[in-house]
Write a protein that holds these residues in place. Structure first.
Motif, mmCIF file in Angstrom:
data_model
loop_
_atom_site.group_PDB
_atom_site.id
_atom_site.type_symbol
_atom_site.label_atom_id
_atom_site.label_comp_id
_atom_site.label_asym_id
_atom_site.label_seq_id
_atom_site.Cartn_x
_atom_site.Cartn_y
_atom_site.Cartn_z
ATOM 1 N N LYS A 43 11.354 -0.087 0.315
ATOM 2 C CA LYS A 43 10.226 0.794 0.004
ATOM 3 C C LYS A 43 9.563 0.316 -1.280
ATOM 4 C CE LYS A 43 13.262 4.074 -2.399
ATOM 5 N NZ LYS A 43 13.856 5.436 -2.375
ATOM 6 N N PHE A 59 6.446 1.830 -4.375
ATOM 7 C CA PHE A 59 5.479 2.850 -4.779
ATOM 8 C C PHE A 59 4.768 2.398 -6.046
ATOM 9 C CE2 PHE A 59 9.485 4.107 -6.772
ATOM 10 C CZ PHE A 59 9.107 4.404 -8.084
ATOM 11 N N SER A 60 3.576 2.952 -6.247
ATOM 12 C CA SER A 60 2.742 2.548 -7.378
ATOM 13 C C SER A 60 3.331 3.016 -8.695
ATOM 14 C CB SER A 60 1.337 3.125 -7.216
ATOM 15 O OG SER A 60 0.713 2.600 -6.059
#
Length: 257
Positions: free
Chosen positions: A15, A17-18
């Motif tokens: 995964k 994410f920013s």
């Protein structure tokens, strides 16, 4: 100042994410170092170094540096080895692949090497890339993952009297006790669920059989439903929460596929 150790390994993207305006926090599951979480500086603005390399369930070659086991790694370079393109071209396969990587993420402590779990993910992603997805493939991935992660339920015998599985019998499954209980040892409290010997034997078969033979296994609907309920209940019990990606997969299957 402590020097940063440099590493290179094959890894699946679990995964990302920013982080801030231009960075990404990426979680990998690597062959040599287990689960690694790192930061890719400037990844969102990259036109060269990090273009399309952090897609979920891609197999990559990643270079990273890290000071110590508990620190966030710095991702220096990442190249795609296999993007598993056939999975991305099919909604159901993509959702199944996402569920597989989600399970690996939840059952893998950071920094713990598990080569069998790495090989399991690689084998099953390759399998669903060339075969139709099925209840058997899902359940057999789950039971093998539990085995390799150290949470395998006891299915071959009653957890109380140790009597082996008997054909035609109906068993009770208790997640908190980690296995099946035969009719003779059935406690007064209600079981989590009832499960037939046929369902249990199919799960045991799928746990150990050659992966190339899995596509030949047919899960009759009643057995498939029992296995689905049991595995979902047990995984939820072990983790203390439901897997969101499984909910999404089942909803899409119900309404869109």
């Amino acid at each position: 100042m402590t020097a940063r150790a440099s590493h290179k390994t094959e890894a699946f993207v679990l995964k990302s994410f920013s982080y801030g305006e231009s960075d990404l926090i990426v979680t990998f599951f690597s062959r040599d170092y287990g689960k690694v979480k790192g930061i890719a500086k400037g990844a969102k603005r990259s036109q060269k170094r990090f273009v399309n390399v952090f897609e979920p369930f891609s197999l990559t070659s990643v270079n990273f540096t890290i000071k110590n086991r508990d620190a966030l790694a710095f991702i220096d370079a990442c190249d795609v080895i296999d993007p598993y393109a056939p999975l991305r071209q099919n909604l159901e396969k993509s959702l199944v692949a996402s569920y597989f990587t989600d399970l690996v993420d939840h059952f893998s402590p950071e920094g713990k090497v598990n080569e069998r779990l790495f090989a399991l993910l690689a084998d099953f992603l390759s399998l669903i890339a060339r075969e139709n997805t099925s209840d058997a493939i899902l359940r057999f991935f789950e039971i093998r993952l539990l085995k390799y992660a150290g949470f395998e339920p006891t299915l071959g015998a009653c957890i109380r009297c140790k009597s082996p599985l008997a054909n035609g019998a109906s068993y009770s499954f208790f997640a908190r006790e980690g296995g099946i209980i035969c009719p003779f040892c059935m406690p007064s409290e209600a079981p989590d669920l009832k499960i037939s010997a046929g369902t249990i034997r199919t799960l045991i078969l799928g746990r150990d059989m050659d992966i190339e033979k899995i596509r030949t296994v047919i899960f009759p609907s009643p057995l498939a439903a029992e296995a689905r309920h049991m595995m979902r209940h047990f995984i939820t019990h072990v983790l203390g929460k439901e897997i969101k990606s499984l909910n999404v997969l089942e909803q899409v299957r119900r309404y869109c596929l």
